[in-house]
Design a protein around this motif. Structure first.
Motif, PDB file in Angstrom:
ATOM      1  N   VAL A 134       0.822  -1.209   0.000  1.00  0.00           N
ATOM      2  CA  VAL A 134       0.000   0.000   0.000  1.00  0.00           C
ATOM      3  C   VAL A 134       0.859   1.263   0.000  1.00  0.00           C
ATOM      4  O   VAL A 134       0.328   2.361   0.197  1.00  0.00           O
ATOM      5  CB  VAL A 134      -0.960   0.003   1.209  1.00  0.00           C
ATOM      6  N   THR A 135       2.151   1.121  -0.213  1.00  0.00           N
ATOM      7  CA  THR A 135       3.052   2.271  -0.254  1.00  0.00           C
ATOM      8  C   THR A 135       3.253   2.711  -1.700  1.00  0.00           C
ATOM      9  O   THR A 135       3.432   1.875  -2.592  1.00  0.00           O
ATOM     10  CB  THR A 135       4.410   1.915   0.370  1.00  0.00           C
ATOM     11  N   MET A 136       3.240   4.005  -1.930  1.00  0.00           N
ATOM     12  CA  MET A 136       3.409   4.532  -3.279  1.00  0.00           C
ATOM     13  C   MET A 136       4.799   4.191  -3.820  1.00  0.00           C
ATOM     14  O   MET A 136       5.783   4.267  -3.081  1.00  0.00           O
ATOM     15  CB  MET A 136       3.219   6.047  -3.275  1.00  0.00           C
ATOM     16  N   PRO A 137       4.901   3.829  -5.106  1.00  0.00           N
ATOM     17  CA  PRO A 137       6.223   3.519  -5.679  1.00  0.00           C
ATOM     18  C   PRO A 137       7.228   4.657  -5.532  1.00  0.00           C
ATOM     19  O   PRO A 137       8.419   4.402  -5.346  1.00  0.00           O
ATOM     20  CB  PRO A 137       5.897   3.250  -7.153  1.00  0.00           C
ATOM     21  N   SER A 181      16.687  -5.423  -8.486  1.00  0.00           N
ATOM     22  CA  SER A 181      15.981  -6.673  -8.166  1.00  0.00           C
ATOM     23  C   SER A 181      15.566  -6.716  -6.700  1.00  0.00           C
ATOM     24  O   SER A 181      14.474  -7.182  -6.376  1.00  0.00           O
ATOM     25  CB  SER A 181      16.873  -7.876  -8.491  1.00  0.00           C
ATOM     26  N   VAL A 182      16.433  -6.210  -5.812  1.00  0.00           N
ATOM     27  CA  VAL A 182      16.101  -6.182  -4.388  1.00  0.00           C
ATOM     28  C   VAL A 182      14.855  -5.336  -4.144  1.00  0.00           C
ATOM     29  O   VAL A 182      13.945  -5.726  -3.400  1.00  0.00           O
ATOM     30  CB  VAL A 182      17.296  -5.649  -3.567  1.00  0.00           C
ATOM     31  N   VAL A 183      14.796  -4.167  -4.775  1.00  0.00           N
ATOM     32  CA  VAL A 183      13.648  -3.280  -4.588  1.00  0.00           C
ATOM     33  C   VAL A 183      12.391  -3.894  -5.189  1.00  0.00           C
ATOM     34  O   VAL A 183      11.299  -3.825  -4.603  1.00  0.00           O
ATOM     35  CB  VAL A 183      13.928  -1.894  -5.199  1.00  0.00           C
ATOM     36  N   ILE A 184      12.513  -4.513  -6.373  1.00  0.00           N
ATOM     37  CA  ILE A 184      11.358  -5.164  -7.005  1.00  0.00           C
ATOM     38  C   ILE A 184      10.813  -6.264  -6.112  1.00  0.00           C
ATOM     39  O   ILE A 184       9.598  -6.376  -5.883  1.00  0.00           O
ATOM     40  CB  ILE A 184      11.753  -5.726  -8.385  1.00  0.00           C
ATOM     41  N   ILE A 185      11.696  -7.095  -5.580  1.00  0.00           N
ATOM     42  CA  ILE A 185      11.268  -8.196  -4.715  1.00  0.00           C
ATOM     43  C   ILE A 185      10.614  -7.659  -3.450  1.00  0.00           C
ATOM     44  O   ILE A 185       9.544  -8.125  -3.033  1.00  0.00           O
ATOM     45  CB  ILE A 185      12.481  -9.094  -4.372  1.00  0.00           C
ATOM     46  N   ILE A 248       7.766  -4.456 -15.646  1.00  0.00           N
ATOM     47  CA  ILE A 248       8.231  -3.531 -14.616  1.00  0.00           C
ATOM     48  C   ILE A 248       8.713  -2.219 -15.241  1.00  0.00           C
ATOM     49  O   ILE A 248       9.380  -2.220 -16.276  1.00  0.00           O
ATOM     50  CB  ILE A 248       9.355  -4.185 -13.774  1.00  0.00           C
ATOM     51  N   PHE A 249       8.302  -1.130 -14.621  1.00  0.00           N
ATOM     52  CA  PHE A 249       8.707   0.193 -15.111  1.00  0.00           C
ATOM     53  C   PHE A 249       8.989   1.167 -13.976  1.00  0.00           C
ATOM     54  O   PHE A 249      10.061   1.766 -13.906  1.00  0.00           O
ATOM     55  CB  PHE A 249       7.624   0.789 -16.020  1.00  0.00           C
ATOM     56  N   ASP A 250       8.037   1.333 -13.059  1.00  0.00           N
ATOM     57  CA  ASP A 250       8.107   2.423 -12.091  1.00  0.00           C
ATOM     58  C   ASP A 250       9.333   2.335 -11.193  1.00  0.00           C
ATOM     59  O   ASP A 250      10.002   3.347 -10.945  1.00  0.00           O
ATOM     60  CB  ASP A 250       6.824   2.472 -11.257  1.00  0.00           C
TER      61      ASP A 250
END
Length: 316
Positions: A134-137, A181-185, A248-250
């Motif tokens: 629920v946190t904004m990108p 990758s860490v942030v995406i995961i 994935i983009f943002d």
């Protein structure tokens, strides 16, 4: 006319009347069903189907600024396969998929199993672990940019505490894919965890009680009971994680910006579409990239579904 013929007529007319009444009820149900889903169909048509058809058409044109196009040809698709930037973006995206999708699925399952246990403060852990969903990108990217800052980031401060050299998490070409990758995961685990937790809670407790009476240990229960019963939910999570990572983009855009020195290592297909559509103003070429994203996503998703059906058939 015989007596038997006369008595047979009412017997035939009753079922026919009942059948006609049932048919009218079905028609009414279908009518109101269509009425209820009509707003959804209208929204999908206006905001999804029509734009998709327009995008496919524009992918064969040289559409530029102010929605002006002159020619119709396959040049955009031909140029894609000789575009080094596009091929690099495809490679980077597949690397993200190979790294992130298995880890997202595994860590989500691990956390779901932990949260499914009877522990104190369970509601607090569930709330904290669900916060990334629920946190904004933009907020996520800002926090991780601070954590990974080369000069004063917390990660390099911890490395300095152990007398290790600082790492350019967002600038070193050998590390940036791992950082992204860490942030995406981290940002993708929360929702998948909740889905898997719901799947775990849907398994009847009587099965585990029967297993415990037979003296079966927890590890064998997991491999013989939990995992087989969770395969449909795991497969659903796997497909969702795959589609999200492929598009994935943002996260990449917000972490590295639009003029990063490590674009060759971090560029994704969706990010490349954004650059051509809104920075280079080559919208026809960008439309072709969007069509390729759709086809690639659909093809690999169908492959996953086929593999899943084969595995399910073997189990059956």
């Amino acid at each position: 006319m015989s007596y038997s013929d006369e008595t047979s007529r009412p017997l035939l007319s009753a079922p026919q009347t009942k059948k006609n009444a049932l048919s009218r009820r079905e028609k009414e149900e279908r009518f109101w069903g269509w009425v209820m889903i009509l707003p959804l169909i209208a929204g999908l048509t206006v905001f999804y189907f029509i734009p998709f058809i327009q995008n496919v058409f524009y992918s064969f044109t040289d559409l530029g600024e102010f929605q002006i196009w002159n020619t119709i040809s396959f040049d955009n698709y031909i140029n894609l396969w000789s575009d080094a930037e596009f091929l690099s973006a495809v490679g980077n995206t597949l690397i993200y998929v190979a790294i992130c999708v298995p880890l997202i699925t595994f860590l989500s399952l691990l956390l779901a199993i932990g949260l499914n246990q009877a522990i104190r403060g369970q509601w607090l852990f569930r709330t904290l672990l669900f916060l990334p969903a629920v946190t904004m990108p933009a907020a996520i990217a800002m926090v991780w940019q601070w954590l990974m800052n080369r000069n004063f980031g917390l990660l390099n401060q911890l490395l300095g505490f152990f007398h290790l050299p600082a790492v350019g998490w967002l600038s070193d070409p050998d590390v940036v894919r791992l950082s992204a990758s860490v942030v995406i995961i981290w940002s993708a685990i929360a929702l998948k965890m909740i889905i898997l937790l719901a799947g775990l809670q849907g398994i009847p407790k009587q099965i585990y009680e029967a297993a415990s009476l037979d003296g079966i240990g927890k590890l064998r229960c997991f491999w013989s009971i939990t995992l087989p019963l969770m395969i449909p939910t795991l497969f659903f999570v796997l497909v969702i994680a795959f589609i999200e990572t492929l598009q994935i983009f943002d996260v990449v855009y917000l972490l590295f910006g639009s003029s990063s020195m490590v674009d060759d290592q971090t560029m994704t297909i969706a990010y490349l579409f954004y650059k051509y559509a809104f920075i280079y103003q080559e919208k026809g070429y960008a439309s072709a990239i969007a069509v390729v994203i759709f086809l690639l996503t659909m093809a690999l998703t169908l492959l996953q579904i086929w593999v899943g059906k084969r595995l399910k058939a073997r189990q059956g």
